[in-house]
Write a protein that holds these residues in place. Structure first.
Motif, PDB file in Angstrom:
ATOM      1  N   HIS A 236      19.996 -42.161  37.006  1.00  0.00           N
ATOM      2  CA  HIS A 236      19.061 -42.980  37.774  1.00  0.00           C
ATOM      3  C   HIS A 236      17.619 -42.556  37.509  1.00  0.00           C
ATOM      4  O   HIS A 236      17.300 -41.360  37.558  1.00  0.00           O
ATOM      5  N   ALA A 237      16.757 -43.530  37.266  1.00  0.00           N
ATOM      6  CA  ALA A 237      15.319 -43.297  37.184  1.00  0.00           C
ATOM      7  C   ALA A 237      14.660 -43.779  38.467  1.00  0.00           C
ATOM      8  O   ALA A 237      15.159 -44.677  39.143  1.00  0.00           O
ATOM      9  N   VAL A 238      13.545 -43.179  38.803  1.00  0.00           N
ATOM     10  CA  VAL A 238      12.689 -43.673  39.880  1.00  0.00           C
ATOM     11  C   VAL A 238      11.482 -44.331  39.229  1.00  0.00           C
ATOM     12  O   VAL A 238      10.876 -43.770  38.304  1.00  0.00           O
ATOM     13  N   ILE A 239      11.141 -45.522  39.668  1.00  0.00           N
ATOM     14  CA  ILE A 239      10.009 -46.265  39.104  1.00  0.00           C
ATOM     15  C   ILE A 239       8.782 -46.062  39.989  1.00  0.00           C
ATOM     16  O   ILE A 239       8.810 -46.352  41.190  1.00  0.00           O
ATOM     17  N   LEU A 240       7.722 -45.556  39.392  1.00  0.00           N
ATOM     18  CA  LEU A 240       6.436 -45.404  40.077  1.00  0.00           C
ATOM     19  C   LEU A 240       5.548 -46.575  39.698  1.00  0.00           C
ATOM     20  O   LEU A 240       5.305 -46.832  38.517  1.00  0.00           O
ATOM     21  N   ASN A 241       5.061 -47.287  40.718  1.00  0.00           N
ATOM     22  CA  ASN A 241       4.154 -48.418  40.516  1.00  0.00           C
ATOM     23  C   ASN A 241       2.720 -47.966  40.782  1.00  0.00           C
ATOM     24  O   ASN A 241       2.399 -47.545  41.898  1.00  0.00           O
ATOM     25  N   VAL A 242       1.889 -48.031  39.769  1.00  0.00           N
ATOM     26  CA  VAL A 242       0.493 -47.605  39.863  1.00  0.00           C
ATOM     27  C   VAL A 242      -0.399 -48.842  39.850  1.00  0.00           C
ATOM     28  O   VAL A 242      -0.307 -49.665  38.929  1.00  0.00           O
ATOM     29  N   PRO A 243      -1.275 -48.997  40.857  1.00  0.00           N
ATOM     30  CA  PRO A 243      -2.136 -50.185  40.894  1.00  0.00           C
ATOM     31  C   PRO A 243      -3.266 -50.092  39.872  1.00  0.00           C
ATOM     32  O   PRO A 243      -3.592 -49.014  39.383  1.00  0.00           O
ATOM     33  N   GLU A 244      -3.879 -51.236  39.586  1.00  0.00           N
ATOM     34  CA  GLU A 244      -5.066 -51.236  38.736  1.00  0.00           C
ATOM     35  C   GLU A 244      -6.255 -50.739  39.567  1.00  0.00           C
ATOM     36  O   GLU A 244      -6.536 -51.271  40.640  1.00  0.00           O
ATOM     37  N   VAL A 245      -6.910 -49.696  39.079  1.00  0.00           N
ATOM     38  CA  VAL A 245      -8.048 -49.100  39.788  1.00  0.00           C
ATOM     39  C   VAL A 245      -9.260 -49.191  38.869  1.00  0.00           C
ATOM     40  O   VAL A 245      -9.240 -48.694  37.742  1.00  0.00           O
ATOM     41  N   LYS A 246     -10.320 -49.802  39.367  1.00  0.00           N
ATOM     42  CA  LYS A 246     -11.520 -49.986  38.561  1.00  0.00           C
ATOM     43  C   LYS A 246     -12.712 -49.255  39.186  1.00  0.00           C
ATOM     44  O   LYS A 246     -12.879 -49.237  40.406  1.00  0.00           O
ATOM     45  N   ASP A 247     -13.519 -48.659  38.330  1.00  0.00           N
ATOM     46  CA  ASP A 247     -14.818 -48.096  38.722  1.00  0.00           C
ATOM     47  C   ASP A 247     -14.726 -47.006  39.786  1.00  0.00           C
ATOM     48  O   ASP A 247     -15.651 -46.832  40.586  1.00  0.00           O
ATOM     49  N   ARG A 248     -13.634 -46.296  39.818  1.00  0.00           N
ATOM     50  CA  ARG A 248     -13.540 -45.119  40.682  1.00  0.00           C
ATOM     51  C   ARG A 248     -12.446 -44.207  40.129  1.00  0.00           C
ATOM     52  O   ARG A 248     -11.516 -44.661  39.475  1.00  0.00           O
ATOM     53  N   TYR A 249     -12.575 -42.926  40.428  1.00  0.00           N
ATOM     54  CA  TYR A 249     -11.611 -41.951  39.919  1.00  0.00           C
ATOM     55  C   TYR A 249     -10.252 -42.135  40.592  1.00  0.00           C
ATOM     56  O   TYR A 249     -10.152 -42.378  41.790  1.00  0.00           O
ATOM     57  N   TYR A 250      -9.207 -42.002  39.779  1.00  0.00           N
ATOM     58  CA  TYR A 250      -7.843 -41.959  40.320  1.00  0.00           C
ATOM     59  C   TYR A 250      -6.969 -41.197  39.342  1.00  0.00           C
ATOM     60  O   TYR A 250      -7.259 -41.104  38.142  1.00  0.00           O
ATOM     61  N   THR A 251      -5.898 -40.647  39.840  1.00  0.00           N
ATOM     62  CA  THR A 251      -4.868 -40.060  38.986  1.00  0.00           C
ATOM     63  C   THR A 251      -3.596 -39.903  39.788  1.00  0.00           C
ATOM     64  O   THR A 251      -3.643 -39.696  41.009  1.00  0.00           O
ATOM     65  N   ALA A 252      -2.452 -40.030  39.113  1.00  0.00           N
ATOM     66  CA  ALA A 252      -1.154 -39.685  39.689  1.00  0.00           C
ATOM     67  C   ALA A 252      -0.680 -38.457  38.918  1.00  0.00           C
ATOM     68  O   ALA A 252      -0.282 -38.550  37.755  1.00  0.00           O
ATOM     69  N   GLN A 253      -0.768 -37.317  39.578  1.00  0.00           N
ATOM     70  CA  GLN A 253      -0.489 -36.023  38.956  1.00  0.00           C
ATOM     71  C   GLN A 253       0.960 -35.623  39.229  1.00  0.00           C
ATOM     72  O   GLN A 253       1.388 -35.582  40.376  1.00  0.00           O
ATOM     73  N   LEU A 254       1.704 -35.316  38.189  1.00  0.00           N
ATOM     74  CA  LEU A 254       3.088 -34.866  38.323  1.00  0.00           C
ATOM     75  C   LEU A 254       3.163 -33.391  37.961  1.00  0.00           C
ATOM     76  O   LEU A 254       2.612 -32.954  36.940  1.00  0.00           O
ATOM     77  N   LEU A 255       3.856 -32.613  38.812  1.00  0.00           N
ATOM     78  CA  LEU A 255       3.964 -31.167  38.608  1.00  0.00           C
ATOM     79  C   LEU A 255       5.413 -30.729  38.648  1.00  0.00           C
ATOM     80  O   LEU A 255       6.259 -31.354  39.295  1.00  0.00           O
ATOM     81  N   ASP A 256       5.679 -29.594  37.988  1.00  0.00           N
ATOM     82  CA  ASP A 256       7.042 -29.081  37.951  1.00  0.00           C
ATOM     83  C   ASP A 256       7.276 -28.028  39.026  1.00  0.00           C
ATOM     84  O   ASP A 256       6.413 -27.780  39.882  1.00  0.00           O
ATOM     85  N   GLY A 257       8.445 -27.401  38.981  1.00  0.00           N
ATOM     86  CA  GLY A 257       8.835 -26.445  40.012  1.00  0.00           C
ATOM     87  C   GLY A 257       8.160 -25.100  39.949  1.00  0.00           C
ATOM     88  O   GLY A 257       8.432 -24.236  40.795  1.00  0.00           O
ATOM     89  N   TRP A 258       7.293 -24.895  38.981  1.00  0.00           N
ATOM     90  CA  TRP A 258       6.519 -23.661  38.885  1.00  0.00           C
ATOM     91  C   TRP A 258       5.036 -23.904  39.173  1.00  0.00           C
ATOM     92  O   TRP A 258       4.217 -22.995  39.050  1.00  0.00           O
ATOM     93  N   GLY A 259       4.697 -25.137  39.522  1.00  0.00           N
ATOM     94  CA  GLY A 259       3.304 -25.459  39.792  1.00  0.00           C
ATOM     95  C   GLY A 259       2.520 -25.832  38.553  1.00  0.00           C
ATOM     96  O   GLY A 259       1.286 -25.882  38.586  1.00  0.00           O
ATOM     97  N   GLU A 260       3.214 -26.113  37.449  1.00  0.00           N
ATOM     98  CA  GLU A 260       2.537 -26.502  36.211  1.00  0.00           C
ATOM     99  C   GLU A 260       2.517 -28.029  36.089  1.00  0.00           C
ATOM    100  O   GLU A 260       3.460 -28.717  36.488  1.00  0.00           O
ATOM    101  N   VAL A 261       1.441 -28.545  35.531  1.00  0.00           N
ATOM    102  CA  VAL A 261       1.266 -29.992  35.422  1.00  0.00           C
ATOM    103  C   VAL A 261       2.143 -30.551  34.300  1.00  0.00           C
ATOM    104  O   VAL A 261       2.140 -30.031  33.176  1.00  0.00           O
ATOM    105  N   ILE A 262       2.887 -31.603  34.610  1.00  0.00           N
ATOM    106  CA  ILE A 262       3.676 -32.323  33.619  1.00  0.00           C
ATOM    107  C   ILE A 262       2.804 -33.364  32.920  1.00  0.00           C
ATOM    108  O   ILE A 262       2.731 -33.422  31.700  1.00  0.00           O
ATOM    109  N   THR A 263       2.132 -34.186  33.726  1.00  0.00           N
ATOM    110  CA  THR A 263       1.213 -35.187  33.186  1.00  0.00           C
ATOM    111  C   THR A 263       0.351 -35.733  34.304  1.00  0.00           C
ATOM    112  O   THR A 263       0.634 -35.519  35.496  1.00  0.00           O
ATOM    113  N   ASN A 264      -0.710 -36.428  33.925  1.00  0.00           N
ATOM    114  CA  ASN A 264      -1.543 -37.200  34.842  1.00  0.00           C
ATOM    115  C   ASN A 264      -1.524 -38.647  34.369  1.00  0.00           C
ATOM    116  O   ASN A 264      -1.854 -38.930  33.211  1.00  0.00           O
ATOM    117  N   ILE A 265      -1.153 -39.546  35.255  1.00  0.00           N
ATOM    118  CA  ILE A 265      -1.139 -40.964  34.920  1.00  0.00           C
ATOM    119  C   ILE A 265      -2.490 -41.554  35.310  1.00  0.00           C
ATOM    120  O   ILE A 265      -2.842 -41.623  36.494  1.00  0.00           O
TER     121      ILE A 265
END
Length: 436
Positions: free
Chosen positions: A92-121
């Motif tokens: 099973h996958a979980v689907i993350l829906n990210v809205p369109e964000v214009k002219d302002r900072y945004y990020t969806a940050q994913l981290l692992d079980g050691w506190g390390e960053v996997i990626t930023n969407i």
């Protein structure tokens, strides 16, 4: 007679086999290293256990933190937050829906079980797909419910998500965007409960009990650290040594209490590159083999991002290297033309926290931070000052004052979002924290 001699030799060999060989007895340094290595994972597990078993937030349920909410560690008051413990399985996958964000900072940050960053969407890392559907899957699996979503591989079945949307002077719009981050969660995901760990606090860290169940802890999440295998073998060696006798267990406890924990606390005080009362680490979010840096950042600001997204300057002392205290008055004065706005592509802020728990400090103004849209008034010479004091410092403007806790110590975090090269290269530092 010969049988007796043979029997004695066998008894000696058996007895010697029961004792740990000399080369299996870890040195004090090895005990220190093993403790430091494990502490980073324990801090994350402590948070997962609290969120799941105490706060009952559940997995795959987004928590949309209300604006101004500060009931968690090291909050950033300049963004609309949302957070979630994500859990998937091989089917099973979980689907993350990210809205369109214009002219302002945004990020969806994913981290692992050691506190390390996997990626930023966001638009910087996914320029061809900065918003829309993202399928979160275990690395190497291909669940059937992905569809046309962009696949993001997780190192294991769980991940932590922190998403931020900059307020930027229009909080209502930020909240609307915050609420548009959603999940599609299929039924039937098998989720293991968090590995239970003993209760401990930042003021009283876990002791040698950190070695009680090394296999369960280490098997609960893969570690991306290049030298993880060496540290894990060392951890198991220390744990095995503790089981050989009460005196061995007592020895490990003594080393942990008298060496490992004090060394960690001292390291936290003098952490990273230091200047003018500020310290910074340029390895946040991706720690390489720096076990101490990972511990300190997890301890003081769990879920830190990589420096290309956000870099954190931590202030624990003034420019004279004395611990910050609410009974004193401090000034952070930026010369004319050197305001932090010019050093970032997104925004900046400075936030004040209590120590050692790193929560915001309540005050009559309900003001916890100062940022690039605070409207600070310049000094007559064109410089700009941020004033710190438990009461408004004489001669300062209200908007330039960040209240401190009377009679108590405090810490500062200066955040720079999407910094320019001079910040990432260490050529730019915040103005010094000067005691007046």
């Amino acid at each position: 007679m010969l049988n007796n001699i043979v029997g004695l030799i066998l008894l000696v060999l058996i007895f010697q086999g029961c004792k740990p060989k000399e080369d299996h007895v870890p040195t004090d340094k090895e005990i220190n290293d093993a403790y430091t290595y494990m502490l980073g994972r324990y801090i994350v597990l402590r948070q997962e256990n609290n969120d799941i078993n105490v706060e009952k937030v559940g997995y795959n349920k987004i928590k949309y933190n209300p604006l101004g909410s500060a009931q968690f560690v090291n909050p950033n008051m300049d963004v609309a937050y949302l957070e979630c413990w994500l859990a998937v399985d091989s089917s099973h996958a979980v689907i993350l829906n990210v809205p369109e964000v214009k002219d302002r900072y945004y990020t969806a940050q994913l981290l692992d079980g050691w506190g390390e960053v996997i990626t930023n969407i966001n638009e910087r890392n996914y320029p061809d797909h900065p918003f829309g559907k993202f399928a979160l899957v275990i690395k190497g699996t291909n669940p059937p419910n992905i569809g046309d979503a962009v696949k993001i591989e997780l190192p294991s079945a769980k991940a932590k998500m922190l998403a931020r949307v900059e307020l930027k002077g229009s909080p209502q719009e930020a909240v609307k965007l915050q609420q548009a981050f959603t999940l599609n969660v299929p039924e039937g995901i098998k989720i293991d409960p968090p590995v239970k760990v003993p209760e401990f606090t930042n003021a009283k860290l876990i002791g040698a009990a950190i070695f009680d169940k090394p296999d369960a802890i280490l098997n609960s999440y893969p570690d991306p650290m290049p030298e993880a295998a060496r540290y894990q073998a060392l951890t198991k060696r220390v744990a095995a040594y503790m089981l050989t006798s009460d005196s061995a267990a007592a020895h490990v406890e003594e080393v942990v209490q008298k060496q490992a924990i004090p060394a960690f606390m001292e390291g936290a005080k003098g952490f990273g590159t230091q200047k003018g009362g500020w310290s910074v680490s340029y390895v946040a979010g991706k720690f390489g083999n720096d076990i101490m840096a990972r511990d300190i950042i997890n301890y003081g600001g769990l879920w830190a991002n990589v420096i290309t997204e956000a870099i954190y300057f931590v202030g624990l002392t003034d420019s004279g290297k004395q611990l910050l205290h609410g009974d004193n008055v401090y000034e952070i004065r930026f010369p004319k033309g050197e305001w932090p706005d010019a050093a970032v592509n997104a925004f900046w802020s400075v936030t004040l926290y209590s120590v050692p728990d790193y929560h915001v400090v309540n005050n009559s103004l309900m003001r916890y931070s100062i940022n690039n849209v605070s409207g600070l008034k310049p000094n007559p010479d064109g410089s700009k000052s941020i004033w710190l004091g438990s009461t408004k410092p004489p001669g300062s403007d209200d908007v330039n004052w960040l209240p401190t806790p009377a009679g108590k110590g405090f810490a500062l975090t200066f955040r720079m979002y999407v910094s320019k090269p001079e910040v990432l290269d260490g050529k730019w530092f915040p103005a010094p924290i000067q005691k007046k």
